[in-house]
Design a protein around this motif. Structure first.
Motif, PDB file in Angstrom:
ATOM      1  N   VAL A 602       0.845  -1.209   0.000  1.00  0.00           N
ATOM      2  CA  VAL A 602       0.000   0.000   0.000  1.00  0.00           C
ATOM      3  C   VAL A 602       0.876   1.253   0.000  1.00  0.00           C
ATOM      4  O   VAL A 602       0.593   2.226  -0.704  1.00  0.00           O
ATOM      5  CB  VAL A 602      -0.937   0.006   1.228  1.00  0.00           C
ATOM      6  N   THR A 603       1.948   1.239   0.797  1.00  0.00           N
ATOM      7  CA  THR A 603       2.854   2.394   0.879  1.00  0.00           C
ATOM      8  C   THR A 603       3.433   2.705  -0.495  1.00  0.00           C
ATOM      9  O   THR A 603       3.355   3.835  -0.994  1.00  0.00           O
ATOM     10  CB  THR A 603       4.012   2.103   1.859  1.00  0.00           C
ATOM     11  N   TYR A 604       4.058   1.684  -1.094  1.00  0.00           N
ATOM     12  CA  TYR A 604       4.666   1.884  -2.414  1.00  0.00           C
ATOM     13  C   TYR A 604       3.607   2.190  -3.465  1.00  0.00           C
ATOM     14  O   TYR A 604       3.805   3.046  -4.337  1.00  0.00           O
ATOM     15  CB  TYR A 604       5.460   0.640  -2.814  1.00  0.00           C
ATOM     16  N   GLY A 605       2.484   1.500  -3.382  1.00  0.00           N
ATOM     17  CA  GLY A 605       1.421   1.711  -4.376  1.00  0.00           C
ATOM     18  C   GLY A 605       0.907   3.136  -4.370  1.00  0.00           C
ATOM     19  O   GLY A 605       0.652   3.722  -5.429  1.00  0.00           O
ATOM     20  N   LYS A 632      11.849  -5.971  -1.131  1.00  0.00           N
ATOM     21  CA  LYS A 632      11.337  -7.332  -1.344  1.00  0.00           C
ATOM     22  C   LYS A 632       9.840  -7.433  -1.063  1.00  0.00           C
ATOM     23  O   LYS A 632       9.340  -8.473  -0.641  1.00  0.00           O
ATOM     24  CB  LYS A 632      12.113  -8.333  -0.496  1.00  0.00           C
ATOM     25  N   VAL A 633       9.137  -6.309  -1.290  1.00  0.00           N
ATOM     26  CA  VAL A 633       7.683  -6.320  -1.192  1.00  0.00           C
ATOM     27  C   VAL A 633       7.137  -6.698  -2.560  1.00  0.00           C
ATOM     28  O   VAL A 633       7.458  -6.062  -3.562  1.00  0.00           O
ATOM     29  CB  VAL A 633       7.129  -4.941  -0.756  1.00  0.00           C
ATOM     30  N   THR A 634       6.340  -7.738  -2.612  1.00  0.00           N
ATOM     31  CA  THR A 634       5.806  -8.198  -3.896  1.00  0.00           C
ATOM     32  C   THR A 634       4.682  -7.282  -4.340  1.00  0.00           C
ATOM     33  O   THR A 634       3.703  -7.088  -3.613  1.00  0.00           O
ATOM     34  CB  THR A 634       5.274  -9.640  -3.766  1.00  0.00           C
ATOM     35  N   PRO A 635       4.796  -6.693  -5.532  1.00  0.00           N
ATOM     36  CA  PRO A 635       3.710  -5.840  -6.024  1.00  0.00           C
ATOM     37  C   PRO A 635       2.461  -6.667  -6.284  1.00  0.00           C
ATOM     38  O   PRO A 635       2.554  -7.849  -6.627  1.00  0.00           O
ATOM     39  CB  PRO A 635       4.285  -5.248  -7.314  1.00  0.00           C
ATOM     40  N   ASN A 636       1.307  -6.043  -6.137  1.00  0.00           N
ATOM     41  CA  ASN A 636       0.062  -6.760  -6.420  1.00  0.00           C
ATOM     42  C   ASN A 636      -0.538  -6.284  -7.732  1.00  0.00           C
ATOM     43  O   ASN A 636       0.032  -5.454  -8.447  1.00  0.00           O
ATOM     44  CB  ASN A 636      -0.927  -6.610  -5.256  1.00  0.00           C
ATOM     45  N   THR A 637      -1.695  -6.783  -8.057  1.00  0.00           N
ATOM     46  CA  THR A 637      -2.340  -6.490  -9.348  1.00  0.00           C
ATOM     47  C   THR A 637      -2.588  -4.999  -9.517  1.00  0.00           C
ATOM     48  O   THR A 637      -2.393  -4.438 -10.603  1.00  0.00           O
ATOM     49  CB  THR A 637      -3.670  -7.261  -9.447  1.00  0.00           C
ATOM     50  N   VAL A 638      -3.002  -4.328  -8.432  1.00  0.00           N
ATOM     51  CA  VAL A 638      -3.336  -2.906  -8.524  1.00  0.00           C
ATOM     52  C   VAL A 638      -2.109  -2.079  -8.903  1.00  0.00           C
ATOM     53  O   VAL A 638      -2.184  -1.175  -9.747  1.00  0.00           O
ATOM     54  CB  VAL A 638      -3.939  -2.402  -7.193  1.00  0.00           C
ATOM     55  N   VAL A 639      -0.952  -2.390  -8.288  1.00  0.00           N
ATOM     56  CA  VAL A 639       0.279  -1.652  -8.594  1.00  0.00           C
ATOM     57  C   VAL A 639       0.649  -1.851 -10.060  1.00  0.00           C
ATOM     58  O   VAL A 639       0.998  -0.900 -10.778  1.00  0.00           O
ATOM     59  CB  VAL A 639       1.426  -2.104  -7.669  1.00  0.00           C
ATOM     60  N   TYR A 640       0.582  -3.088 -10.530  1.00  0.00           N
ATOM     61  CA  TYR A 640       0.873  -3.358 -11.945  1.00  0.00           C
ATOM     62  C   TYR A 640      -0.100  -2.607 -12.846  1.00  0.00           C
ATOM     63  O   TYR A 640       0.280  -2.031 -13.872  1.00  0.00           O
ATOM     64  CB  TYR A 640       0.793  -4.855 -12.223  1.00  0.00           C
ATOM     65  N   ASP A 662       6.260  -9.805 -16.531  1.00  0.00           N
ATOM     66  CA  ASP A 662       6.792  -9.851 -15.165  1.00  0.00           C
ATOM     67  C   ASP A 662       5.724 -10.337 -14.181  1.00  0.00           C
ATOM     68  O   ASP A 662       6.030 -11.055 -13.230  1.00  0.00           O
ATOM     69  CB  ASP A 662       7.283  -8.451 -14.771  1.00  0.00           C
ATOM     70  N   MET A 663       4.490  -9.946 -14.439  1.00  0.00           N
ATOM     71  CA  MET A 663       3.384 -10.416 -13.589  1.00  0.00           C
ATOM     72  C   MET A 663       3.300 -11.939 -13.612  1.00  0.00           C
ATOM     73  O   MET A 663       3.130 -12.589 -12.573  1.00  0.00           O
ATOM     74  CB  MET A 663       2.043  -9.839 -14.066  1.00  0.00           C
ATOM     75  N   LYS A 664       3.455 -12.502 -14.817  1.00  0.00           N
ATOM     76  CA  LYS A 664       3.358 -13.951 -14.967  1.00  0.00           C
ATOM     77  C   LYS A 664       4.481 -14.644 -14.212  1.00  0.00           C
ATOM     78  O   LYS A 664       4.273 -15.660 -13.536  1.00  0.00           O
ATOM     79  CB  LYS A 664       3.423 -14.307 -16.458  1.00  0.00           C
ATOM     80  N   VAL A 665       5.699 -14.063 -14.310  1.00  0.00           N
ATOM     81  CA  VAL A 665       6.863 -14.638 -13.626  1.00  0.00           C
ATOM     82  C   VAL A 665       6.663 -14.618 -12.111  1.00  0.00           C
ATOM     83  O   VAL A 665       6.973 -15.578 -11.406  1.00  0.00           O
ATOM     84  CB  VAL A 665       8.150 -13.866 -14.007  1.00  0.00           C
ATOM     85  N   LYS A 666       6.122 -13.512 -11.593  1.00  0.00           N
ATOM     86  CA  LYS A 666       5.953 -13.355 -10.140  1.00  0.00           C
ATOM     87  C   LYS A 666       4.680 -14.020  -9.619  1.00  0.00           C
ATOM     88  O   LYS A 666       4.418 -14.005  -8.418  1.00  0.00           O
ATOM     89  CB  LYS A 666       5.949 -11.869  -9.767  1.00  0.00           C
ATOM     90  N   GLY A 667       3.877 -14.561 -10.501  1.00  0.00           N
ATOM     91  CA  GLY A 667       2.659 -15.240 -10.071  1.00  0.00           C
ATOM     92  C   GLY A 667       1.551 -14.308  -9.660  1.00  0.00           C
ATOM     93  O   GLY A 667       0.666 -14.681  -8.890  1.00  0.00           O
ATOM     94  N   VAL A 668       1.592 -13.056 -10.174  1.00  0.00           N
ATOM     95  CA  VAL A 668       0.525 -12.082  -9.881  1.00  0.00           C
ATOM     96  C   VAL A 668      -0.503 -12.160 -11.002  1.00  0.00           C
ATOM     97  O   VAL A 668      -0.181 -11.946 -12.173  1.00  0.00           O
ATOM     98  CB  VAL A 668       1.085 -10.648  -9.772  1.00  0.00           C
ATOM     99  N   LYS A 669      -1.731 -12.468 -10.638  1.00  0.00           N
ATOM    100  CA  LYS A 669      -2.758 -12.691 -11.659  1.00  0.00           C
ATOM    101  C   LYS A 669      -3.332 -11.374 -12.158  1.00  0.00           C
ATOM    102  O   LYS A 669      -3.797 -10.546 -11.371  1.00  0.00           O
ATOM    103  CB  LYS A 669      -3.877 -13.553 -11.074  1.00  0.00           C
TER     104      LYS A 669
END
Length: 748
Positions: A602-605, A632-640, A662-669
Motif C-alpha cells: 500500500v505504501t509503495y502503491g 522485497k515487497v511483492t507488487p500486487n495487481t493494482v500496482v501493476y 513480469d506479472m506472470k513470472v511473479k505469479g501475480v494474476k
C-alpha cells in the motif's frame, strides 16, 4: 537388718525433709540478702559480702534475684559485675541473669527499644554468653516485630540444639517465609528434619509453611517453583501435609500464575506421599490445565481421580465442558453430558448437571454456529432436567441467532424469555441492539431500546456505541450525534470506544470540525486517543487538505508517546504524493523504514500512483524497481495496473507488455482492468498480433471481459477485418455487464 532399716525409715525421711526445708529457707534468705545488697548503687555494693553470699547459691537462684531487682539498669549492673567476677562453679549464672534482664525489658512500655539495647550490649560486651531458650524466644520475637531477619537468623544459628524449641523454630520459619527468604527457611526446616533434632515438624509447622505459600504475595515474598515443591515434599515425608483447603488454595494460586507444572508437581507430591486430596484440589488443577488447553493431562487427572476414588462433582464436569467448548471441541463437550446421563441411568455415581453446565454447552454450540442444537438443549434442560433457564441461558441463544443473522428468531427467544419470567439484563439489550444494527435493522434497534427503557432496563455505553456505529455506517451522522448526546445526558457515561466510533464516523463523513469537538470532550473525560483514532483524524484532515492540522496531530502523538504505525505513514505518503510533494513523501518513506516499520504494498502503491498521476512515470518505475529489489515487497495487481496504464498512456507500450510478462513470472494474476489497459495500448500502437496473444492469455487466465474490453476490441478488430477472431473470443465468455474497477483505486 532389713527390719531395723524399715523402723528407721520414717525418721530418716523426716530428718531429710527438715534438712531440705532448712536449706531452702537458707537459700531464700540469702537471695533476699543479695537483692538488698544490689538495690544500692553499684559503687556502694559491699563486694565481699555480695561475693560471699553468691558463692552459697546455685546458678538457678540468679534468675529470681535479677527479677526481684525490678529495674533494667540495676539488672545490667549485676550482669556487668558477674561478667567480671562470676565464680567458676556458676557457669550458667550469666545466662540466667541475661534472661531475667530481657524479661524485665519485655515488660517495659518501650519494650522493643529496651530489648534491642540489651541485644547490642550483649554483642559488644558479652558475646560468649549462651542464650537460654526463653532469652532466644524474647529476642526473636523482638527481631520479628522490628523486621530484623538477618539478626533472627544469626541468633538462631548460635543457639545450642537443646535450646531450639518448637516455638523458636516455628517463629523463625514464619519470619523467613514472610520476608521471602525461602532458601533460609528450607535450611531451618532441614535442621528440624535431622534425626538428632529435638524438634520434629508437626501440623503447626505445616500451618506456618503452607499458610505462607498460599498468601497472595508481592515481589520478594514468594518462594521459587523448585522451593515450593521441595517444601511440600520434605514435610510430606514426615507426614505433614497441607489441609484440603490450603492445598486447593496453593494449586489455585500456582495455576493463576500460569505455573501449571509446579501445581501439577505439588498435587502429585501430596498424592504420592499419602496426603489427603479431595475433588476441590483436583478441580483447581483441572481449571489451570484447561486454561492451557492441555486436554491430555486433564484426562490423566480424571483417571487418577477415578483410581483414588475421588468423586467428581458437577464443578469437575463443568470445568471439562467449559474448556472443551473454548477449544471448539463441542462434540467432546456433549459427550461429557452424555456420560452424566448414562451414569444416572445406570444408577452409577449421580452428578446432576446444573444450569451453569447447560449454559456453557449452549454457549459453546452457539459459538460454533449450532444454535439450533443449543435450542434443543434448552428444551431438554427445561423438560427433562427440570432446570429453570436463567438470563445467561437466553443471552447465549439470542447472541447465537443474532450472529447467524436470524434476528426474528432472536426476538422470538426474547419473547420466550419473558414468558418464562426471566428478567432481561442490559446484556440482552445490547445483544439484540447490536444484532439488529449489524443486519441493517437500526430502526428496529431504536424501537427495542425504547421498549426496554419502559421496562426499566437502561442502555449503557455498549448500547449507544452500537447505534452510533450503525448510523455512521449509513452516513446518518446527525442521528449518530443525537444518540451520542443522549448518552451524555443519560446516567451512563460514554467509554473510549464510544468516542472513537463517533470520531471515526465524523472523519469518514468529512465533518472534521465536529470530530475535533468530540475529541475535546474525550480529552476532558480523561481519555487519550489511540493510534487508530489518530490515524482516522490524520486521514480526515488530509482529505480536507488541512496539512497544519495533520502536523498538529503528529506533534501531539509524539508528546503523548503514541508512535505512528504503517497506516499513519501510508496515509501521509499517499496525501503528499497526491499534492505533488514527492520530496517530503520520500522522506516520510525513509523515516518509516528508520523507525523499524516495513513499508507495505500500500505504501509503495500510493507513491507510485501519485507519480503516475503527475505523469512522472519514470520515477514511478524507479520506485517500483526499488520495491521489488531492496524492500522485497511483492507488487500486487493494482500496482501493476497503475504502471501498465500509465506506460500505455505515455506511449511506452513495450515496457507495459514487459510488465505483463513480469506479472506472470511473479505469479501475480492480471484482472480485467490490466487487460483493458494493455489492449488500449497495443491498439494505439496497432500491434494486432500482440492483441491476439493477449486475448488468448485472457482466456487462459479465465479473466472475464467487460463492456470496455468489448468496446476496444469491436471497434479495432472490425476496422481491420478480424471480426471472426472477435466472435471466437466472445464465445468463450458471457460478457459481464459490470464496469471494471477504477484504475486509480488502491484496493491493495
Amino acid at each position: 537388718m532389713l527390719k531395723q532399716s524399715k523402723l528407721l525409715q520414717p525418721s530418716a525421711l523426716s530428718s531429710l525433709h527438715r534438712c531440705h526445708t532448712n536449706s531452702q529457707n537458707d537459700a531464700v534468705s540469702v537471695v533476699t540478702q543479695v537483692v538488698k545488697l544490689l538495690q544500692h548503687p553499684s559503687k556502694k555494693w559491699n563486694l565481699d559480702q555480695l561475693h560471699s553470699s553468691l558463692s552459697t547459691l546455685s546458678s538457678h537462684h540468679f534468675l529470681p534475684i535479677t527479677l526481684r531487682l525490678a529495674s533494667i539498669p540495676k539488672a545490667k549492673d549485676f550482669l556487668s559485675y558477674l561478667a567480671a567476677n562470676s565464680p567458676p562453679h556458676h557457669p550458667n549464672s550469666l545466662s540466667f541473669v541475661f534472661q531475667a534482664t530481657l524479661e524485665l525489658a519485655s515488660q517495659h512500655p518501650n519494650s522493643q527499644k529496651e530489648l534491642l539495647r540489651l541485644h547490642s550490649y550483649r554483642k559488644s560486651n558479652l558475646p560468649t554468653i549462651p542464650l537460654t531458650a526463653k532469652s532466644a524466644s524474647l529476642l526473636l520475637q523482638c527481631f520479628e516485630n522490628a523486621q530484623m531477619v538477618d539478626d533472627s537468623l544469626l541468633l538462631f544459628k548460635e543457639l545450642h540444639p537443646s535450646s531450639k524449641s518448637s516455638q523458636l523454630c516455628h517463629g523463625l520459619l514464619r519470619v523467613l517465609l514472610e520476608s521471602g527468604r525461602s532458601e533460609d527457611a528450607l535450611h531451618v526446616l532441614d535442621e528440624m528434619l535431622q534425626p538428632d533434632s529435638g524438634v520434629t515438624p508437626n501440623d503447626f509447622t505445616g500451618e506456618i509453611v503452607f499458610g505462607e505459600l498460599v498468601k497472595r504475595g508481592y515481589p520478594g515474598r514468594s518462594a521459587s517453583d523448585e522451593e515450593i515443591v521441595v517444601l511440600v515434599g520434605k514435610l510430606g515425608e514426615r507426614g505433614v501435609f497441607p489441609d484440603k483447603i490450603k492445598l486447593t488454595q496453593l494449586v489455585t494460586k500456582l495455576c493463576g500464575k500460569r505455573k501449571i507444572n509446579v501445581a501439577w508437581e505439588v498435587l502429585h507430591c501430596v498424592m504420592r506421599l499419602g496426603g489427603a486430596v479431595d475433588v476441590a484440589s483436583c478441580n483447581a488443577l483441572l481449571t489451570g490445565l484447561g486454561r492451557e488447553r492441555d486436554i491430555q493431562r486433564m484426562n490423566k487427572v480424571l483417571a487418577e481421580m477415578e483410581e483414588r476414588k475421588i468423586q467428581p462433582s458437577v464443578v469437575t464436569f463443568g470445568i471439562l465442558v467449559n474448556h472443551l467448548c473454548k477449544a471448539r471441541r463441542i462434540d467432546e463437550a456433549l459427550q461429557v453430558l452424555d456420560r452424566l446421563r448414562s451414569e444416572r441411568r445406570n444408577n452409577g455415581v449421580s452428578v446432576e448437571p446444573d444450569v451453569v453446565l447447560f449454559n456453557t454447552l449452549i454457549d459453546g454450540l452457539c459459538k460454533v454456529g449450532k444454535e439450533e442444537d443449543g435450542l434443543r438443549l434448552l428444551e431438554e434442560m427445561k423438560t427433562v432436567n427440570k432446570i429453570r433457564p436463567t438470563c445467561v441461558t437466553y443471552n447465549c441463544l439470542i447472541d447465537g441467532f443474532c450472529k447467524a443473522g436470524n434476528i426474528d428468531k432472536a426476538q422470538e427467544l426474547f419473547c420466550w424469555m419473558n414468558k418464562d419470567g426471566v428478567q432481561p439484563s442490559v446484556v440482552t439489550l445490547n445483544t439484540l441492539v447490536n444484532g439488529m444494527c449489524k443486519h441493517g435493522r437500526v430502526h428496529s434497534a431504536v424501537d427495542f431500546l425504547n421498549e426496554m427503557k419502559g421496562k426499566g432496563v437502561k442502555g449503557n455505553a455498549v448500547t449507544y456505541t452500537a447505534l452510533i456505529s450503525a448510523f455512521c455506517g449509513v452516513n446518518n451522522i446527525n442521528k449518530a450525534m443525537q444518540y451520542f448526546e443522549e448518552m451524555l445526558s443519560s446516567e451512563c457515561s460514554p467509554d473510549a470506544i464510544a468516542y472513537y466510533t463517533l470520531i471515526s464516523g465524523l472523519c469518514i463523513a468529512g465533518r472534521m470540525n465536529d470530530a475535533s469537538i468530540v475529541v475535546s470532550k474525550l480529552k476532558q473525560e480523561g481519555f487519550g486517543l489511540d493510534i487508530a483514532c489518530y490515524n482516522v483524524l490524520i486521514s480526515g484532515f488530509c482529505k480536507k487538505k488541512k496539512l497544519e492540522r495533520v502536523y498538529e496531530m503528529l506533534n501531539e502523538m509524539e508528546e503523548t508517546g503514541v508512535k505512528p504505525n504503517t497506516v499513519t505513514y501510508n496515509t501521509l505518503v499517499s496525501y503528499l504524493g497526491k499534492t505533488g510533494d514527492f520530496a517530503t513523501a520520500t522522506k516520510m518513506l525513509r523515516k518509516m523504514i528508520e523507525e523499524g516499520l516495513k513499508p507495505s504494498v500500500v505504501t509503495y502503491g500510493a507513491l507510485i500512483h501519485a507519480y503516475c498521476s503527475k505523469k512522472n512515470v519514470d520515477e514511478g518505475m524507479k520506485l517500483f524497481e526499488e520495491m521489488c529489489s531492496k524492500s522485497k515487497v511483492t507488487p500486487n495487481t493494482v500496482v501493476y495496473n497503475i504502471l501498465i496504464d500509465a506506460l500505455c498512456k505515455n506511449n511506452d507500450v513495450e515496457m507495459a507488455v514487459s510488465l505483463m510478462d513480469d506479472m506472470k513470472v511473479k505469479g501475480v494474476k492480471p484482472d480485467t482492468t490490466t487487460y483493458n489497459a494493455i489492449l488500449k495500448g497495443v491498439r494505439d500502437k496497432k500491434m494486432l498480433n500482440k492483441a491476439f496473444e493477449l486475448m488468448d492469455r485472457m482466456v487462459e487466465d479465465a479473466c472475464r471481459p467487460d463492456y470496455i474490453t468489448m468496446e476496444v476490441l469491436t471497434d479495432w478488430l472490425s476496422a481491420v477485418g478480424e471480426i471472426e477472431k472477435l466472435k471466437r473470443f466472445v464465445q468463450e465468455y458471457q460478457i459481464s455487464s459490470d464496469p471494471a474497477p477504477s484504475q486509480t483505486s488502491l484496493c491493495l
